[in-house]
Design an enzyme around this catalytic site. Structure first.
Site, short mmCIF file in Angstrom:
data_model
loop_
_atom_site.label_atom_id
_atom_site.label_comp_id
_atom_site.label_asym_id
_atom_site.label_seq_id
_atom_site.Cartn_x
_atom_site.Cartn_y
_atom_site.Cartn_z
N HIS A 57 -39.50 19.82 21.86
CA HIS A 57 -39.04 20.91 22.75
C HIS A 57 -39.34 20.58 24.20
O HIS A 57 -40.49 20.63 24.64
CB HIS A 57 -39.70 22.23 22.37
CG HIS A 57 -39.11 23.40 23.09
ND1 HIS A 57 -38.36 24.37 22.47
CD2 HIS A 57 -39.12 23.74 24.41
CE1 HIS A 57 -37.95 25.25 23.36
NE2 HIS A 57 -38.40 24.90 24.55
N HIS A 59 -37.46 20.41 28.49
CA HIS A 59 -36.35 20.76 29.41
C HIS A 59 -36.23 19.64 30.43
O HIS A 59 -36.83 19.69 31.51
CB HIS A 59 -36.62 22.09 30.10
CG HIS A 59 -36.60 23.25 29.15
ND1 HIS A 59 -35.48 24.03 28.94
CD2 HIS A 59 -37.55 23.72 28.32
CE1 HIS A 59 -35.76 24.96 28.03
NE2 HIS A 59 -37.02 24.78 27.64
N GLN A 152 -29.27 29.28 29.05
CA GLN A 152 -30.46 29.87 29.69
C GLN A 152 -30.24 31.32 30.13
O GLN A 152 -31.13 32.15 30.03
CB GLN A 152 -30.85 29.02 30.90
CG GLN A 152 -31.94 29.61 31.78
CD GLN A 152 -33.34 29.43 31.23
OE1 GLN A 152 -33.88 28.34 31.24
NE2 GLN A 152 -33.91 30.51 30.71
N HIS A 210 -34.53 29.15 21.44
CA HIS A 210 -35.66 29.85 22.03
C HIS A 210 -35.65 31.23 21.38
O HIS A 210 -34.65 31.94 21.46
CB HIS A 210 -35.47 29.99 23.54
CG HIS A 210 -35.75 28.75 24.31
ND1 HIS A 210 -35.01 27.61 24.15
CD2 HIS A 210 -36.68 28.48 25.26
CE1 HIS A 210 -35.50 26.67 24.97
NE2 HIS A 210 -36.50 27.18 25.66
N GLU A 213 -39.50 34.55 22.97
CA GLU A 213 -40.49 34.08 23.95
C GLU A 213 -40.86 35.27 24.82
O GLU A 213 -40.38 35.44 25.95
CB GLU A 213 -39.93 32.93 24.80
CG GLU A 213 -41.02 32.27 25.66
CD GLU A 213 -40.51 31.12 26.51
OE1 GLU A 213 -39.28 30.86 26.51
OE2 GLU A 213 -41.33 30.50 27.21
N ASP A 309 -42.44 21.31 26.35
CA ASP A 309 -41.62 22.33 27.01
C ASP A 309 -41.34 22.00 28.47
O ASP A 309 -40.19 21.86 28.87
CB ASP A 309 -42.27 23.71 26.88
CG ASP A 309 -41.29 24.86 27.07
OD1 ASP A 309 -40.07 24.59 27.20
OD2 ASP A 309 -41.73 26.03 27.09
#
Ligand code: FE2
Length: 426
Positions: A57, A59, A152, A210, A213, A309
Site C-alpha cells: 500500500h 502512493h 481519491q 481504502h 480510514e 502508505d
C-alpha cells in the site's frame, strides 16, 4: 554450474546453515550445507536471508512532494487530502516521474522490490496515471510496481469519477480501488463499493479499496466489501486497506464482522506509521491509536499485511522506504511484542504482503525467483529491532544493491583499548 550459491544462511523460519542454489534467476534448491560449483559463492556467515520486502500500500504519485506547495499544519487526513488537491494542478509528469524513480531507488536499496501503489484517477487528464505507467515501465527490470486506480475524491462524489477510473483501467492500471468513507453518505459509500466490485468482476481485476480510514465506529464499508467479495465469487482477490474504524467499533459488532471477512477471503492492509499519525486527531485524551485490529484479524484467519502508505508527502513528512520501520511501528501499535507476534509483523511486510499483491514466484523455495535480501541480523526479530542493514539485495539472481555493514568504533575513557561494536544478542 550454478550462477550463485549462498551458503550458511539463516532463513526466516529459523533453519540455519542453509544453502540457496541459484540457476537462471530462480532458486534451484534450498538445502542444508550444499557444496556445488558456482560462478559466485556468498557466505552469509549465519545471517538472515529473507525474501525481499513487499509494500502492499503506497502512493507513488504523491511521494517526495513534502512541502509542495505547503506543509500539512493540522496533520489530519482531511487537510492532507485538501493539500493534495492544491498540489494536483501544479503537478507535471516530468517532476512526478523523477520523484517516483528516486523513491524506487530508495526502495531497492532497502530490499523493497515490489510495491502496490494507488494512483489518483480523479483528475480527468489522468496525468498521474500516465506518469506512473511510465515509471512502471522504466522500473520493471528491477522492481514490480502494481498500480491501483484510486478515485481519491470519491468515485461517485466527483464528477466523471467512474469514467475516469474506467479510462485508467483501459490504459493498463492493474487493480480497482475505491474510497467509500469519503463519499457523501454511508449509502453512497456502500453503492460505490458495489459498483466498483462489479466493475472489477467484469474485468477480472483485483480490488484494493481504502476502506473506513476514519475513527467513526459506524463506518462499516468493510462489511459491504466482504459481502460483495462473496457474492461475486472474488474470494482471495480483494483487499481492504486501512480499516481504521474497526479500532473504534463496538466489540459485539466486530465479533460478527471478523468471521465474515475471513470467509470472504478479503485481505486487510494496515498502515501503522500513517494510522498512528493521522487517526485520533479529533480526540483530546485519551487519544485512540486508530490502527485496525491486527492480531484479532490474524487470529481469525485473515491475511493481514502492513503498508508504508506515505513517504514525504502531504500526509506524512517521514519515511525512507524501509519496511522494517513499518513492521517496527506495527508491532508497537498492535502490542504484538511476543516473539510470535514480532515474527507475524515480519511476515506482514514479506509473505503476507506478497499474497495481497498476488506476486508470482515469491518466496525462498525451489522454483521461486532468486529475489532475496541478506540482512545484518540473525533472525526476523533482530532484523526489526535493528531495522537491520540490507547488506545485499538480489533480484532474480542479480545483485541490485549493497550497503556496508553497520559498525561503530567506541572511544571510551578508562578502557585499555577501543572496543568495536557489533550486533549482539543480550
Ligand atoms: Fe492510502
Amino acid at each position: 554450474m550454478l550462477n550463485l550459491l549462498v551458503t550458511n544462511a539463516t532463513l526466516p523460519d529459523g533453519r540455519t546453515g542453509m544453502s540457496i542454489a541459484v540457476e537462471g534467476g530462480r532458486i534451484a534448491e534450498v538445502t542444508q550445507g550444499l557444496v556445488a560449483p558456482a560462478h559466485e559463492t556468498l557466505d552469509a556467515q549465519g545471517l538472515l536471508v529473507a525474501p525481499h520486502f513487499v509494500d502492499p500500500h503506497f502512493h507513488m504519485d504523491a511521494t517526495l512532494s513534502y512541502g509542495l506547495p505547503r506543509v500539512n499544519e493540522s496533520g489530519t487526513l482531511l487537510e492532507g487530502i485538501a493539500l493534495w488537491g492544491e498540489l494536483k494542478p501544479l503537478l507535471t509528469a516530468e517532476a512526478l516521474i523523477e520523484r517516483a524513480l528516486a523513491y524506487c531507488d530508495w526502495a531497492v536499496a532497502k530490499g523493497l522490490l515490489a510495491v502496490r501503489s494507488h494512483v489518483d484517477t480523479s483528475d480527468p487528464s489522468l496525468l498521474a496515471v500516465d506518469a506512473l505507467l511510465e515509471v512502471k515501465r522504466q522500473v520493471a527490470p528491477y522492481l514490480d510496481l502494481q498500480l491501483v486506480a484510486f478515485p481519491q475524491d470519491g468515485v461517485l462524489r466527483s464528477p466523471g469519477g467512474v469514467d475516469n477510473l474506467k479510462r485508467a483501467l483501459d490504459k493498463g492500471v492493474d487493480v480497482v480501488g475505491g474510497i467509500p468513507h469519503f463519499e457523501r453518505t454511508m449509502a453512497d459509500g456502500a453503492a460505490s463499493v458495489k459498483l466498483l466490485m462489479e466493475l472489477a468482476a467484469e474485468r477480472s481485476k483485483l480490488v484494493d479499496m481504502h476502506c473506513d480510514e476514519s475513527d467513526d465506529p459506524l463506518s462499516r464499508h468493510i462489511e459491504t466489501l466482504a459481502f460483495e467479495a462473496q457474492r461475486l465469487g472474488m474470494q482471495g482477490r480483494v483487499a481492504g486497506s486501512h480499516c481504521t474504524s474497526m479500532h473504534s467499533m463496538d466489540n459485539y459488532y466486530v465479533s460478527k464482522l471478523l468471521p465474515l471477512i475471513a470467509e470472504s477471503g478479503v485481505g486487510v492492509v494496515s498502515n501503522p506509521l500513517i494510522n498512528i499519525t493521522l487517526q485520533g486527531r479529533h480526540d483530546t485524551y485519551p487519544k485512540r491509536r486508530g490502527m485496525t485490529r491486527v492480531p484479532e484479524l490474524m487470529a481469525a484467519g485473515v491475511n493481514v499485511a502492513f503498508g508504508h502508505d506515505c513517504v514525504m508527502d502531504p500526509w506524512y513528512g517521514m519515511g525512507s522506504g524501509d519496511m522494517l520501520e513499518v513492521a517496527h511501528m506495527g508491532l508497537h501499535v498492535a502490542q504484538m511484542t511476543s516473539q510470535a507476534g514480532i515474527r507475524q509483523c515480519f511476515e506482514a511486510v514479506t509473505t503476507n504482503a506478497a499474497r495481497v499483491m498476488h506476486l508470482e514466484g515469491y518466496g525462498l523455495e525451489a522454483g521461486c525467483d532468486a529475489s532475496f535480501v541478506l540482512l545484518q541480523a540473525r533472525d526476523p526479530v533482530e532484523a526489526i529491532r535493528l531495522r537491520a542493514t540490507r547488506l545485499k539485495v538480489f533480484r532474480k539472481g542479480r545483485l541490485l544493491a549493497e550497503t556496508p555493514a553497520a559498525t561503530a568504533a567506541l572511544h571510551l575513557p578508562d578502557r585499555a583499548q577501543a572496543t568495536s561494536w557489533m550486533i549482539q544478542k543480550p
